[in-house]
Design a protein around this motif. Structure first.
Motif, PDB file in Angstrom:
ATOM      1  N   ARG A 757      24.297 132.728  56.191  1.00  0.00           N
ATOM      2  CA  ARG A 757      24.325 131.563  55.293  1.00  0.00           C
ATOM      3  C   ARG A 757      25.214 130.448  55.857  1.00  0.00           C
ATOM      4  NH1 ARG A 757      22.730 133.126  50.100  1.00  0.00           N
ATOM      5  NH2 ARG A 757      21.391 134.961  50.298  1.00  0.00           N
ATOM      6  N   THR A 758      25.101 129.268  55.240  1.00  0.00           N
ATOM      7  CA  THR A 758      25.987 128.140  55.550  1.00  0.00           C
ATOM      8  C   THR A 758      26.942 127.945  54.383  1.00  0.00           C
ATOM      9  OG1 THR A 758      24.332 127.038  56.906  1.00  0.00           O
ATOM     10  CG2 THR A 758      26.101 125.659  56.020  1.00  0.00           C
ATOM     11  N   VAL A 759      28.217 127.789  54.696  1.00  0.00           N
ATOM     12  CA  VAL A 759      29.220 127.563  53.655  1.00  0.00           C
ATOM     13  C   VAL A 759      29.872 126.207  53.873  1.00  0.00           C
ATOM     14  CG1 VAL A 759      29.650 130.034  53.394  1.00  0.00           C
ATOM     15  CG2 VAL A 759      31.121 128.678  54.901  1.00  0.00           C
ATOM     16  N   LEU A 760      30.262 125.583  52.774  1.00  0.00           N
ATOM     17  CA  LEU A 760      30.968 124.293  52.813  1.00  0.00           C
ATOM     18  C   LEU A 760      32.428 124.560  52.496  1.00  0.00           C
ATOM     19  CD1 LEU A 760      31.118 121.225  52.956  1.00  0.00           C
ATOM     20  CD2 LEU A 760      30.321 121.123  50.579  1.00  0.00           C
ATOM     21  N   LEU A 761      33.276 124.231  53.453  1.00  0.00           N
ATOM     22  CA  LEU A 761      34.701 124.513  53.328  1.00  0.00           C
ATOM     23  C   LEU A 761      35.469 123.209  53.145  1.00  0.00           C
ATOM     24  CD1 LEU A 761      37.111 126.499  53.552  1.00  0.00           C
ATOM     25  CD2 LEU A 761      37.040 126.101  56.035  1.00  0.00           C
ATOM     26  N   PHE A 762      36.079 123.044  51.972  1.00  0.00           N
ATOM     27  CA  PHE A 762      36.985 121.920  51.744  1.00  0.00           C
ATOM     28  C   PHE A 762      38.383 122.375  52.146  1.00  0.00           C
ATOM     29  CE2 PHE A 762      33.521 120.489  48.993  1.00  0.00           C
ATOM     30  CZ  PHE A 762      33.412 119.181  49.418  1.00  0.00           C
ATOM     31  N   ASN A 763      38.709 122.074  53.349  1.00  0.00           N
ATOM     32  CA  ASN A 763      39.909 122.616  53.977  1.00  0.00           C
ATOM     33  C   ASN A 763      41.083 121.662  53.821  1.00  0.00           C
ATOM     34  OD1 ASN A 763      41.491 124.260  55.612  1.00  0.00           O
ATOM     35  ND2 ASN A 763      40.911 123.137  57.455  1.00  0.00           N
ATOM     36  N   LYS A 764      42.255 122.201  53.553  1.00  0.00           N
ATOM     37  CA  LYS A 764      43.497 121.419  53.621  1.00  0.00           C
ATOM     38  C   LYS A 764      44.203 121.830  54.893  1.00  0.00           C
ATOM     39  CE  LYS A 764      44.640 120.336  48.830  1.00  0.00           C
ATOM     40  NZ  LYS A 764      45.674 120.454  47.773  1.00  0.00           N
ATOM     41  N   PRO A 765      43.979 121.095  55.975  1.00  0.00           N
ATOM     42  CA  PRO A 765      44.503 121.536  57.278  1.00  0.00           C
ATOM     43  C   PRO A 765      46.023 121.495  57.324  1.00  0.00           C
ATOM     44  CG  PRO A 765      43.617 119.329  57.445  1.00  0.00           C
ATOM     45  CD  PRO A 765      43.261 119.818  56.072  1.00  0.00           C
ATOM     46  N   GLU A 766      46.588 122.417  58.079  1.00  0.00           N
ATOM     47  CA  GLU A 766      48.033 122.428  58.276  1.00  0.00           C
ATOM     48  C   GLU A 766      48.451 121.375  59.301  1.00  0.00           C
ATOM     49  OE1 GLU A 766      49.372 126.296  59.294  1.00  0.00           O
ATOM     50  OE2 GLU A 766      48.695 127.216  57.426  1.00  0.00           O
ATOM     51  N   ASN A 767      47.644 121.210  60.331  1.00  0.00           N
ATOM     52  CA  ASN A 767      47.924 120.196  61.355  1.00  0.00           C
ATOM     53  C   ASN A 767      46.957 119.036  61.158  1.00  0.00           C
ATOM     54  OD1 ASN A 767      49.936 121.762  62.681  1.00  0.00           O
ATOM     55  ND2 ASN A 767      48.311 122.989  63.613  1.00  0.00           N
ATOM     56  N   TYR A 768      47.493 117.919  60.722  1.00  0.00           N
ATOM     57  CA  TYR A 768      46.615 116.808  60.366  1.00  0.00           C
ATOM     58  C   TYR A 768      47.326 115.472  60.531  1.00  0.00           C
ATOM     59  CZ  TYR A 768      49.293 116.641  56.024  1.00  0.00           C
ATOM     60  OH  TYR A 768      50.314 116.532  55.108  1.00  0.00           O
ATOM     61  N   VAL A 769      46.532 114.422  60.490  1.00  0.00           N
ATOM     62  CA  VAL A 769      47.017 113.045  60.399  1.00  0.00           C
ATOM     63  C   VAL A 769      46.460 112.468  59.108  1.00  0.00           C
ATOM     64  CG1 VAL A 769      46.902 110.727  61.394  1.00  0.00           C
ATOM     65  CG2 VAL A 769      47.244 112.710  62.884  1.00  0.00           C
ATOM     66  N   GLU A 770      47.306 111.814  58.348  1.00  0.00           N
ATOM     67  CA  GLU A 770      46.898 111.279  57.053  1.00  0.00           C
ATOM     68  C   GLU A 770      45.792 110.251  57.225  1.00  0.00           C
ATOM     69  OE1 GLU A 770      47.042 112.001  53.312  1.00  0.00           O
ATOM     70  OE2 GLU A 770      48.869 112.618  54.363  1.00  0.00           O
ATOM     71  N   GLY A 771      44.840 110.273  56.302  1.00  0.00           N
ATOM     72  CA  GLY A 771      43.762 109.289  56.351  1.00  0.00           C
ATOM     73  C   GLY A 771      44.269 107.888  56.071  1.00  0.00           C
ATOM     74  N   PHE A 772      43.914 106.944  56.947  1.00  0.00           N
ATOM     75  CA  PHE A 772      44.352 105.549  56.811  1.00  0.00           C
ATOM     76  C   PHE A 772      43.224 104.677  57.336  1.00  0.00           C
ATOM     77  CE2 PHE A 772      47.023 101.822  58.068  1.00  0.00           C
ATOM     78  CZ  PHE A 772      47.620 101.591  56.839  1.00  0.00           C
ATOM     79  N   TYR A 773      42.707 103.812  56.479  1.00  0.00           N
ATOM     80  CA  TYR A 773      41.507 103.056  56.838  1.00  0.00           C
ATOM     81  C   TYR A 773      41.799 101.948  57.836  1.00  0.00           C
ATOM     82  CZ  TYR A 773      37.311 100.173  56.382  1.00  0.00           C
ATOM     83  OH  TYR A 773      36.180  99.454  56.649  1.00  0.00           O
ATOM     84  N   CYS A 774      42.871 101.206  57.632  1.00  0.00           N
ATOM     85  CA  CYS A 774      43.120  99.987  58.413  1.00  0.00           C
ATOM     86  C   CYS A 774      43.429 100.312  59.875  1.00  0.00           C
ATOM     87  CB  CYS A 774      44.286  99.218  57.795  1.00  0.00           C
ATOM     88  SG  CYS A 774      44.556  97.589  58.532  1.00  0.00           S
ATOM     89  N   GLN A 775      43.156  99.338  60.725  1.00  0.00           N
ATOM     90  CA  GLN A 775      43.461  99.468  62.141  1.00  0.00           C
ATOM     91  C   GLN A 775      44.970  99.559  62.369  1.00  0.00           C
ATOM     92  OE1 GLN A 775      43.141 100.484  65.188  1.00  0.00           O
ATOM     93  NE2 GLN A 775      41.237  99.345  65.471  1.00  0.00           N
ATOM     94  N   ASP A 776      45.378 100.291  63.402  1.00  0.00           N
ATOM     95  CA  ASP A 776      46.790 100.418  63.750  1.00  0.00           C
ATOM     96  C   ASP A 776      47.394  99.059  64.067  1.00  0.00           C
ATOM     97  OD1 ASP A 776      49.170 101.892  64.317  1.00  0.00           O
ATOM     98  OD2 ASP A 776      48.746 101.696  66.449  1.00  0.00           O
TER      99      ASP A 776
END
Length: 902
Positions: A757-776
């Protein structure tokens, strides 16, 4: 002048690394004008800098230049050696020192009169690019033109007659139609001179010759222009040449009939309101690593700037050579040189007072005014960049310049006192990024300088204006977060602690306000540029960035990174500039920049590269839609209206052109798929700011995201603008039936995977970068380092999305390869997982581009095979996705894909 000898050509060269002046051996030659680095003199360097370009022939010390001159060659009564642009010089004739000159900005002129008629002489010029009395700002910075050693531009022996004029000043008066001329008469207390005005550059006569008498060694005259004289401005940069002839000694000076002043918070050119559309300029010319002294090269780059709607140059802690002023004269560009200073100005009775530095800087300002003050393009002058210290002393220095030369407008500096801005008595205009800590005048800021701007924190729209920030209602009463009377500030590429001034929360300048260094949205490097660095400056930083990306296994994405980051940067710049044009109380902006900046961490913030070549992100024509002397604007709340909703927008016109648009028709078109609706309105006002009309369009019913374009134009002109709209389905809920959704891969998920089967995983990653829309902002390496120094939050440092638009998981979320406003809610509800070293067996569907320092492999939606099944991972918060229309449509698309492959 009665004649001159050009000294360009071969000179003997000796490099004195130890600066001893002893045992000098002229064992090399150099063709001047040039720099030692550009001429590849000295030992080649293997250095690799990441924060700026690498000077592969860097030399700092004394360079000795020698040749012979013939003092019999000119039939003259006075003789000068003219060195147009250099560093600290000492000149020797047959071993006799003629003194030392130190100006970064103005020519060095030495009197050789005593040697006239003495035949061949040995001329030696010692040039030192060490031992400066001040840092020199971008006159010497490795971030821009480097701390070169050499002699540039004109290197001449100039002969003068027995009587001649010097220190000539030209002051046009457009109201009386006269030109006031003052000069020092050298060689006679009294006499006569003939003044003639010619059209420039063709040399035809523009009026009758005018004979004047002078006495007491001073010439003062008012030349009456012909009745049909023309004014100089950005729209008609008409030039004249004033010629002074004293007994055959002739001097020539370019000028223009113009008046540049302020009135009620606005700049006025010849009585007409204008708006400064400025660019930052640090004199970046990476091919040769120095600012050119030839007019053609300045015409080339300034014509490119004009094609991007620019009418103003703000020189960051530097002053260009005369060729730049002449090019600006010819093109109608309003110039603002700055003193070469970025630091603290103290009064003589204060701690830290540096008399040598301050005296040098004051004299440098006088030298700039004397050398270039006649040019009509020289409209403004600034004391420096981001200054601190004594307001009283800064005001006193401005007063010195005003007393000498009232032809220009003056400002205390750019973004002085940062969080504690002020206006001093002698300020003619104000340049800054805020009016107090939270009253922000631009759309983006560094994290160390938070709060962040509206473009960084708010969903894209076209409604923001700075008028309510400038004209506050009542007191703001912000908290003063300084401790012990001090505050930490960003200072260049580092930080320092300075004395805090008392913040005036109700501060509203009553002089023109120019917003400082707006923009600073970067793009990912285009590694193809490496091959353009054919001079002594090399882009070894680009080579290192490319190697980093390769080591992460992501080099194949470099082209996509460049393109997609550029598209987001373009959108941010459009919103930034339109916010400025919507602000009636602003008098101008100074963007940083339309051109890449080669230093300070490598800030690739331009739509043009460092060579002023177009990167291919946006055409000059499209850029002028939102940056020009006339701009048509649509004002609406959201780029993502809902299906079947009422889309309401206002149309506004900003017109600084000298021609009336009254009675012309404004046409709008709203196009989607193969359908179109149109409307029009007549311009019924001749003001600079005109509200044209309010329009309402009923959005079509759509079941999937549908792209649309709103186009505005003023009929019969080049004034147009367009907005890319995304119509969003009005989806109330998302059906999750038949989809196996998990927050972690537990035993039940493992069982389903074993069953294929295929499963959908809504993961809260331990190693991540916060989502930010605007350009750096600017560039991550510089500001992350400063944030750490200041113990403040680091920037997120990401550069927009790279979407796999061919993947069926995005079939129901029709999107572009790059970030668009439909992604804003989704990105800001997500964490982007760091997949470094783990992505070989994963297909990333929605990727975030990381900066070139970290190069993390960042994913928000990806899939991989496990056991006999498939895992689709989404690192967005599903509860937050459910709260926005775009989030629900995105979630439906992902769920439909998972359901379809189950």
């Amino acid at each position: 002048m009665v004649g001159k000898i050009d000294l360009k050509g071969n000179w003997q060269l000796a490099l004195d690394h130890e600066c001893t002046g002893e045992n000098i051996f002229y064992n090399d030659n150099i063709f001047l004008p040039d720099t030692t680095s550009n001429a590849r003199k000295g030992k080649v360097s293997d250095d690799c800098h990441t924060g700026h370009l690498t000077d592969t022939y860097k030399f700092e010390g004394y360079a000795w230049y020698r040749r012979t001159i013939d003092t019999n060659a000119l039939k003259c009564s006075a003789l000068e050696l003219f060195l147009e642009r250099t560093r600290i010089t000492e000149v020797f004739v047959d071993g006799i020192s003629l003194g030392v000159q130190e100006s970064f900005c103005a020519p060095h002129i030495y009197d050789l009169t005593e040697f006239i008629g003495t035949g061949e002489r040995e001329l030696v010029i010692r040039v030192a690019n060490v031992g400066y009395k001040t840092g020199g700002g971008h006159m010497t910075s490795p971030d821009t033109q480097t701390n070169w050693n050499g002699i540039l531009g004109r290197i001449e022996l100039i002969g003068y007659g027995a009587v001649h004029c010097k220190d000539i000043s030209i002051t046009p008066d457009i109201h009386s139609g006269t030109v006031k001329v003052t000069a020092e008469a050298v060689g006679a207390e009294s006499g006569k001179a003939v003044i003639t005005v010619l059209n420039y550059p063709d040399g035809s006569e523009a009026g009758e010759s005018f004979e004047v008498s002078f006495s007491d060694g001073r010439l003062t005259a008012e030349y009456p222009m012909a009745e049909n004289y023309k004014l100089w401005s950005e729209h008609n940069p008409y030039l004249y040449e004033l010629v002074i002839d004293v007994d055959g000694d002739v001097s020539r000076h370019i000028f223009g009939m113009r008046e540049f002043r302020t009135s009620e918070g606005k700049f006025m050119v010849n009585g007409r309101e204008t708006f400064l559309r400025g660019k930052h300029d640090g004199m970046i010319f990476p091919k040769n690593s120095y600012a050119p002294c030839d007019i053609d090269e300045w015409l080339r780059v300034m014509m490119i700037s004009r094609s991007f709607g620019i009418n103003h140059y703000r020189f960051h802690t530097c002053c260009p050579p005369e060729a730049a002023f002449i090019a600006a004269d010819m093109l109608g560009i309003y110039m603002e040189p700055q003193l070469p200073f970025w630091g603290t100005v103290t009064a003589p009775d204060e701690d830290g007072y540096n008399a040598y530095e301050q005296e040098f800087l004051i004299s440098e300002g006088f030298a700039i005014l004397k050398a270039f003050g006649d040019h009509p393009s020289f409209c403004m002058m600034s004391m420096g960049n981001e200054l601190w210290g004594s307001k009283e002393r800064i005001n006193e220095i401005i007063g010195m310049y005003k007393k000498l030369d009232k032809r220009h407008l003056y400002t205390q500096g750019s973004n002085n006192f940062q969080w504690f801005p002020c206006v001093v008595e002698n300020d003619d205009f104000f340049v800054g990024v805020r009016l107090s800590k939270n009253r922000l005048l631009r759309g983006s800021y560094a994290m160390c300088d938070a709060p962040l701007g509206h473009i960084q924190m708010l969903k894209p729209s076209t409604v923001h204006s700075y008028d309510s920030i400038i004209k506050i209602a009542g007191s703001v009463h912000e908290e003063d977060n300084s401790a012990g009377g001090t505050v930490q500030i960003q200072f260049g590429t580092t930080m320092k602690t300075v004395s805090a001034s008392e913040s005036d929360d109700d501060f509203v300048p009553d002089i023109p306000i120019v917003t400082h260094e707006i923009g600073q949205y970067e793009t990912y490097p285009d590694f193809d540029e490496i091959e353009k660095y054919t001079g002594s400056l090399k882009a070894r930083n680009f080579e290192i960035f490319r190697e980093r990306l390769k080591n992460k296994g992501l080099l194949h994405l470099a082209k996509d990174y460049f393109y997609c980051s550029g598209q987001l940067a373009k959108a941010c710049y459009k919103e930034e500039l339109e916010s400025v044009f919507r602000s009636k109380l602003l008098a101008g902006f100074q963007i940083l920049d339309i051109q890449d900046f080669t230093g300070q961490g490598t800030a690739l913030v331009g739509m043009l590269d460092a060579f002023m070549d177009n990167k291919g992100i946006i055409t000059a024509e499209e850029w002028r839609e939102f940056c020009n002397d006339a701009v048509i604007l649509a004002v609406f709340e959201s780029y993502t209206p809902l299906s079947a909703s009422e889309f309401v927008f206002d149309i506004r016109l900003v017109n600084y052109r000298p021609v009336s648009l009254y009675g012309k028709k404004v046409i709008y078109r709203f196009e989607w798929e193969d359908k179109c609706c149109t409307g029009s309105a007549v311009i019924s006002d001749d003001s600079v700011y005109t509200d044209i009309c309010r329009s309402t369009i009923t959005m079509p019913y759509v079941d999937e995201i549908t792209s649309a374009v709103l186009t505005l134009e003023v009929e019969g002109t080049d004034i147009r603008n367009h907005y890319e709209i995304e119509i969003i389905p009005d989806l109330k809920e998302v059906g999750l039936e038949g989809v196996h959704i998990f927050r972690e891969l537990d035993s039940e998920a493992e069982r389903l995977l074993d069953e294929g089967r295929t499963v959908l995983l809504f993961n809260k990653p331990e190693n991540y970068v916060e989502g930010f829309y605007c350009q750096d902002f600017w560039c991550y390496p510089m500001f992350s380092s400063i944030s750490r120094m200041m113990e403040k939050p680091e920037p997120v440092g990401t550069m927009g999305l790279l979407n796999d638009v061919s993947h069926p998981a995005l079939k129901g979320f029709a999107c572009r390869k790059y970030s668009t406003p439909s992604w804003w809610d989704i990105v800001m509800s997500s964490r982007f997982e760091i997949l470094d070293g783990k992505a070989e067996d994963k297909r990333v569907i929605v990727r975030m581009i990381d900066n070139f320092e970290r190069n993390h492999d960042l994913a928000m939606l990806y899939e991989y095979n496990k056991s006999s099944g498939k895992v689709v991972v989404c690192t967005s918060d599903p509860d937050k996705l459910m709260k926005s229309n775009e989030g629900r449509v995105f979630l439906r698309s992902v769920v439909d894909y998972v359901r379809g492959v189950t």
